[in-house]
Design a protein around this motif. Structure first.
Motif, PDB file in Angstrom:
ATOM      1  N   VAL A  33       5.073 -13.033   4.473  1.00  0.00           N
ATOM      2  CA  VAL A  33       5.587 -13.737   3.299  1.00  0.00           C
ATOM      3  C   VAL A  33       4.568 -13.688   2.172  1.00  0.00           C
ATOM      4  N   GLY A  34       5.050 -13.922   0.975  1.00  0.00           N
ATOM      5  CA  GLY A  34       4.216 -13.896  -0.219  1.00  0.00           C
ATOM      6  C   GLY A  34       5.075 -13.591  -1.419  1.00  0.00           C
ATOM      7  N   ARG A  35       4.514 -13.797  -2.586  1.00  0.00           N
ATOM      8  CA  ARG A  35       5.244 -13.555  -3.826  1.00  0.00           C
ATOM      9  C   ARG A  35       5.672 -12.093  -3.949  1.00  0.00           C
ATOM     10  N   ASN A  36       6.742 -11.849  -4.710  1.00  0.00           N
ATOM     11  CA  ASN A  36       7.098 -10.468  -5.043  1.00  0.00           C
ATOM     12  C   ASN A  36       5.923  -9.814  -5.761  1.00  0.00           C
ATOM     13  N   GLY A  37       5.550  -8.616  -5.303  1.00  0.00           N
ATOM     14  CA  GLY A  37       4.416  -7.919  -5.895  1.00  0.00           C
ATOM     15  C   GLY A  37       3.093  -8.233  -5.232  1.00  0.00           C
ATOM     16  N   ALA A  38       3.099  -9.115  -4.216  1.00  0.00           N
ATOM     17  CA  ALA A  38       1.840  -9.477  -3.556  1.00  0.00           C
ATOM     18  C   ALA A  38       1.308  -8.354  -2.669  1.00  0.00           C
ATOM     19  N   GLY A  39       2.200  -7.446  -2.236  1.00  0.00           N
ATOM     20  CA  GLY A  39       1.747  -6.329  -1.413  1.00  0.00           C
ATOM     21  C   GLY A  39       2.385  -6.258  -0.045  1.00  0.00           C
ATOM     22  N   LYS A  40       3.485  -6.970   0.181  1.00  0.00           N
ATOM     23  CA  LYS A  40       4.116  -6.986   1.507  1.00  0.00           C
ATOM     24  C   LYS A  40       4.612  -5.593   1.899  1.00  0.00           C
ATOM     25  N   SER A  41       5.401  -4.979   1.010  1.00  0.00           N
ATOM     26  CA  SER A  41       5.930  -3.643   1.332  1.00  0.00           C
ATOM     27  C   SER A  41       4.817  -2.604   1.400  1.00  0.00           C
ATOM     28  N   SER A  42       3.770  -2.771   0.607  1.00  0.00           N
ATOM     29  CA  SER A  42       2.640  -1.837   0.663  1.00  0.00           C
ATOM     30  C   SER A  42       1.918  -1.942   2.000  1.00  0.00           C
ATOM     31  N   LEU A  43       1.835  -3.148   2.551  1.00  0.00           N
ATOM     32  CA  LEU A  43       1.240  -3.304   3.880  1.00  0.00           C
ATOM     33  C   LEU A  43       2.076  -2.572   4.926  1.00  0.00           C
ATOM     34  N   PHE A  44       3.393  -2.605   4.793  1.00  0.00           N
ATOM     35  CA  PHE A  44       4.255  -1.826   5.684  1.00  0.00           C
ATOM     36  C   PHE A  44       3.949  -0.333   5.552  1.00  0.00           C
ATOM     37  N   ARG A  45       3.753   0.126   4.323  1.00  0.00           N
ATOM     38  CA  ARG A  45       3.450   1.551   4.109  1.00  0.00           C
ATOM     39  C   ARG A  45       2.105   1.911   4.737  1.00  0.00           C
ATOM     40  N   LEU A  46       1.194   0.969   4.779  1.00  0.00           N
ATOM     41  CA  LEU A  46      -0.073   1.198   5.476  1.00  0.00           C
ATOM     42  C   LEU A  46       0.170   1.346   6.974  1.00  0.00           C
ATOM     43  N   LEU A  47       1.022   0.482   7.526  1.00  0.00           N
ATOM     44  CA  LEU A  47       1.290   0.512   8.963  1.00  0.00           C
ATOM     45  C   LEU A  47       2.011   1.791   9.381  1.00  0.00           C
ATOM     46  N   ASP A  48       2.904   2.300   8.510  1.00  0.00           N
ATOM     47  CA  ASP A  48       3.639   3.515   8.912  1.00  0.00           C
ATOM     48  C   ASP A  48       2.931   4.807   8.509  1.00  0.00           C
ATOM     49  N   TRP A  64       1.893   3.349  20.589  1.00  0.00           N
ATOM     50  CA  TRP A  64       3.053   2.582  20.124  1.00  0.00           C
ATOM     51  C   TRP A  64       4.008   3.465  19.343  1.00  0.00           C
ATOM     52  N   ARG A  65       5.289   3.375  19.701  1.00  0.00           N
ATOM     53  CA  ARG A  65       6.333   4.022  18.907  1.00  0.00           C
ATOM     54  C   ARG A  65       6.803   3.034  17.834  1.00  0.00           C
ATOM     55  N   MET A  66       7.023   3.559  16.642  1.00  0.00           N
ATOM     56  CA  MET A  66       7.362   2.704  15.504  1.00  0.00           C
ATOM     57  C   MET A  66       8.774   3.007  15.016  1.00  0.00           C
ATOM     58  N   ALA A  67       9.509   1.954  14.659  1.00  0.00           N
ATOM     59  CA  ALA A  67      10.851   2.113  14.085  1.00  0.00           C
ATOM     60  C   ALA A  67      10.934   1.278  12.822  1.00  0.00           C
ATOM     61  N   GLN A  68      11.625   1.805  11.824  1.00  0.00           N
ATOM     62  CA  GLN A  68      11.849   1.061  10.593  1.00  0.00           C
ATOM     63  C   GLN A  68      13.092   1.602   9.909  1.00  0.00           C
ATOM     64  N   VAL A  69      13.617   0.832   8.970  1.00  0.00           N
ATOM     65  CA  VAL A  69      14.834   1.219   8.263  1.00  0.00           C
ATOM     66  C   VAL A  69      14.479   2.189   7.145  1.00  0.00           C
ATOM     67  N   ALA A  70      15.085   3.365   7.175  1.00  0.00           N
ATOM     68  CA  ALA A  70      14.873   4.331   6.092  1.00  0.00           C
ATOM     69  C   ALA A  70      15.453   3.761   4.802  1.00  0.00           C
ATOM     70  N   GLN A  71      14.722   3.889   3.701  1.00  0.00           N
ATOM     71  CA  GLN A  71      15.142   3.294   2.435  1.00  0.00           C
ATOM     72  C   GLN A  71      16.052   4.209   1.619  1.00  0.00           C
TER      73      GLN A  71
END
Length: 669
Positions: A33-48, A64-71
């Motif tokens: 959680v965090g404000r819009n623009g705080a970096g949540k989606s960017s942290l996901f991009r780091l993980l993938d 670990w196998r990783m799964a995520q929703v294609a955008q």
């Protein structure tokens, strides 16, 4: 486990994380959680692996196998079921390896390939994919429809199904609820609670986070703070933490002021210089406690409506639906025969399973659609503020917020709908500023804005019009938690009438004091709360499954005339009032039924015996493949097992068809 230590992450010149550290353990379900623009989606991009850290240490277990929703929006003619099956990358790789192995003479490779295909669950892949598709709100007749035939929101649901189909130890979900109705959301929550891997989810749905997560990681001021518990628990702990910090800060400021006062008073006196110097050093060594800098909250309010007609509108025997296609034909009616009034001050939540017609009803009241039949009588001075699901799509990407407001003023002036609003450009700038569009943002192209900013602009335009009836169809899809909270407060203070369709249960609970249920082609009051409604949705799903089974039986009976048709050349027996004659006729019918069923029952018995034989053969081959043997023998066993599994599926389908044909014939008789 996932570890981040002293991590620095930048996007362009913006520092998103600066010295951030956090640990996520296997099996935890984490809300980010965090404000819009705080970096949540960017942290996901780091993980993938899309982004890389600028400094610090970061690691995810290599196995670990990783799964995520294609955008991206899928563009393919592939049937929906096959599209979702191919989300299982393990199964897909196993199928490709079997094809490659069969093209060689390498027995050992083929043996391993068949074993991998079996372990990947090829035998029930179709059933698993279809369960996901149906759970996310699709109909049975849509399972084989081409992906391209669905709208954008439904195609994104298929992308979500692909992500859930993929075996994984780490599942990343970024706003998975945006395109879901409440019935699909309830199903997804249940699925995620049973998920065995590690889950990281970004969501602005409070109740979804409370239901699914057990850990919360908060991004604030480029740091990560971990809290044990769901979102509500996080809010409580953070409030306590901020209160303690505020108290500690006040005490330290008081102590620092006392030390500084002593220094200022005695630093010039030789007799006190030593003590003054020691206090200077103490002040310098003191670890400063930062003040509590609460994130700026967003608030807005609806102006008092110019008038409040009562009733707002009255519906008499209204049918809702869509007009006939351009090539003629009958209109499509979804909800019919509605006679209801909407009164001033009502707060109505509109509930209903997917496809029942909630949005159609709202669109008709909003005048976007005409009523199929019946009459809608509007109160004098009715002024509707309408937020549609696709409202963001009708904004002009090249235009700025200020240009949108200027155009709105012109439209309202032409329609005679101005109600004393300020219309000068400076007034419009100030009004946009109250919705956090400040400075150069009022001249920023809307197409470059985030979904949340676009949603705020739509809300701004609705509020400016001073409506007395608000029709809100999924208004929270792109709003963050703070803006949702502001919307909830504003709606509670609104003096007009609210009609709300939303999958955000926190908003429904906070705003609505009565519910309408759109179901089975009608609208009725729903006597219960949202917990009762969730139980209702589970009952509806159960009834839908039973209906699908009945449809399958009816289809089987239709394609099996041997099970229901009378012998060629016979005529219906004439009715007889005599008891003996009737008994003879009944006996004749029973005999005819037995004659018709005999070959079906014989075929069914043969299918059952064949299934037993195939089951024994399958068990033998699986045992053989699990014991040490030569590569050639293992490859041969793999080929045989594949053939056996395919025949089992075929015989099971035949068995089901025969069983339903027998049942249908018996029912007809």
């Amino acid at each position: 486990m996932i570890t981040l230590k002293n991590l620095v992450l930048r996007r362009g010149t913006k520092v998103l994380l600066d010295g951030a550290s956090c640990t996520i353990n296997p099996g935890e379900k984490v809300g980010l959680v965090g404000r819009n623009g705080a970096g949540k989606s960017s942290l996901f991009r780091l993980l993938d692996g899309t982004l890389h850290e600028d400094k610090g240490d970061f690691s995810v277990p290599a196995q670990w196998r990783m799964a995520q929703v294609a955008q991206d929006m899928p563009e393919t003619d592939m049937p929906a079921t096959q599209f979702v099956i191919e989300g299982d990358v393990t199964l897909l790789a196993a199928q490709q390896e079997v094809t490659a192995a069969e093209a060689t003479d390498d027995g050992e490779r083929m043996a391993h390939a068949y074993m991998a295909l079996h372990d990947a669950g090829a035998h029930d892949a179709s059933a698993r994919a279809q369960a996901l598709i149906l759970g996310l709100g699709f109909r049975t007749d849509e399972l084989e429809r081409p992906v391209n035939s669905f709208s954008g929101g439904w195609r994104m649901r298929l992308q979500l199904a692909r992500a859930l189909m993929c075996p994984s130890e780490l599942l990343l979900l970024d706003e998975p609820t945006n395109h879901l109705d409440l019935d699909a959301l309830v199903w997804l929550e249940d699925w995620l609670k049973r998920y065995q891997g590690t889950l990281l989810v970004i969501s602005h749905d409070r109740e979804f986070l409370d239901t699914v997560t057990d850990v919360t990681v908060h991004i604030e001021r480029a740091l990560l703070t971990r809290y044990g518990g769901n979102y509500s628990r996080f809010e409580d702990m953070r409030a306590e933490q901020m209160a303690l910090q505020a108290t500690a800060y006040a005490r330290q400021q008081e102590k620092m002021a006392h030390l500084q006062k002593f220094i200022d008073r005695f630093k010039a006196k030789a007799s006190k210089a030593k003590q003054a110097q020691s206090r200077v050093k103490a002040l310098e060594r003191m670890e400063k406690i930062g003040p509590v800098l609460a994130e700026a909250e967003f608030n807005f309010e609806f102006a008092e409506p110019q008038n409040l007609p009562n009733p707002m509108l009255a519906m008499h025997e209204v049918s809702f639906g869509y007009p006939p296609a351009t090539d003629g034909g009958a209109p499509i009616t979804i909800v019919r025969g509605v006679s209801k009034s909407v009164l001033a001050g009502q707060r109505i939540g509109i509930l209903g399973a997917n496809g029942q017609g909630k949005s159609t009803v709202v669109k008709t009241i909003a005048r976007d659609l005409g009523a199929i039949s019946g009459e809608i009588i509007e109160g004098k001075g009715l002024n509707i503020g309408y937020f549609a699901q696709q409202e963001l799509d009708v904004l002009r990407p090249a235009d700025t917020p200020l240009e949108h407001m200027i155009r709105l003023v012109k439209d309202c002036t032409a329609q005679g709908r101005l109600s004393g609003q300020a219309t000068r450009e400076q007034d419009l700038r100030s009004f946009l500023g109250s919705f956090n569009f400040t400075g150069d943002q009022v001249k920023q192209a809307v197409g470059t804005m985030s979904g949340g900013e676009k949603a705020r602009l739509v809300l701004c335009m609705i509020v400016w019009q001073r409506p007395n009836l608000l029709l809100l169809d999924e208004p929270t899809n792109h709003l963050d938690l703070a803006t949702r909270e502001a919307l909830s407060v504003a709606l509670n203070e609104f003096e007009g009438t609210v009609m709300l369709v939303s999958h955000d249960r926190a908003l429904l609970r906070a705003v609505c004091d009565e519910f309408w249920l759109v179901s089975r082609g009608g609208i009725a009051p729903f006597d219960g709360d949202l917990d009762d409604y969730q139980r209702y949705l589970l009952d509806v799903a159960k009834q839908a499954r039973e209906a699908r089974r009945q449809e399958a039986r009816a289809e089987t009976a239709a394609v099996a005339p041997v099970a229901s048709a009378a012998p060629v050349g016979t005529q219906p027996a004439a009715p007889s009032s005599g008891g003996a004659e009737q008994r003879k006729l009944d006996a004749l019918r029973r005999q005819q039924l037995a004659d018709r069923l005999r070959p079906l029952k014989k075929s069914l018995e043969q299918a059952e015996k064949r299934l037993e034989s195939l089951g024994r053969e399958k068990a033998r081959l699986e045992t053989l493949m699990s014991t040490p043997s030569s590569p050639a023998a293992l490859a041969d066993a793999g080929r045989q097992l594949k053939a056996v599994n395919e025949e089992i599926e075929s015989v099971e389908a035949q068995w089901l068809e025969l069983s339903e044909a027998i049942e249908a014939a018996s029912t007809v008789a």
